[in-house]
Design a protein around this motif. Sequence first.
Motif: not given
Length: 120
Positions: A36-38, A45, A64, A66
């Motif tokens: 989970t990214d920022s 990734p 990467e 999503n």
Amino acid sequence: MYVGKKITISDINFLASEHFVSFTEQVDENTTGVITDSLGHKVVPAGTVFPSNDSKAKGITIHEVNVSNGPQPVGVIVEGWLLSQRLPVLPTDEAMKAMNSIKWRDIQTNDEPSKPDTVK
């Protein structure tokens, strides 16, 4: 016109050569290596061992992806020269053996001659 929030992305180059072969695979939020990214997005990734970091490994994801909104296609490198030390997670020994068409530029194997540190 809505412009949105500016996002800076920094990718680490793990390709040791411009020549590689990749095939399209499907990934989703249950794929091994999802983070989970920022911003709260679930992403696979670039440089993730696909589909898992073990003897079932087929290759390395090239970019990467999503997967927050469902399954997505991703390019998986199955042949070429890569730098293992630059991947987000090092491939296990069994994953490296399973991906036998991927060569690791930063890892010397027993069948490669050693290279001298300096030229005389």
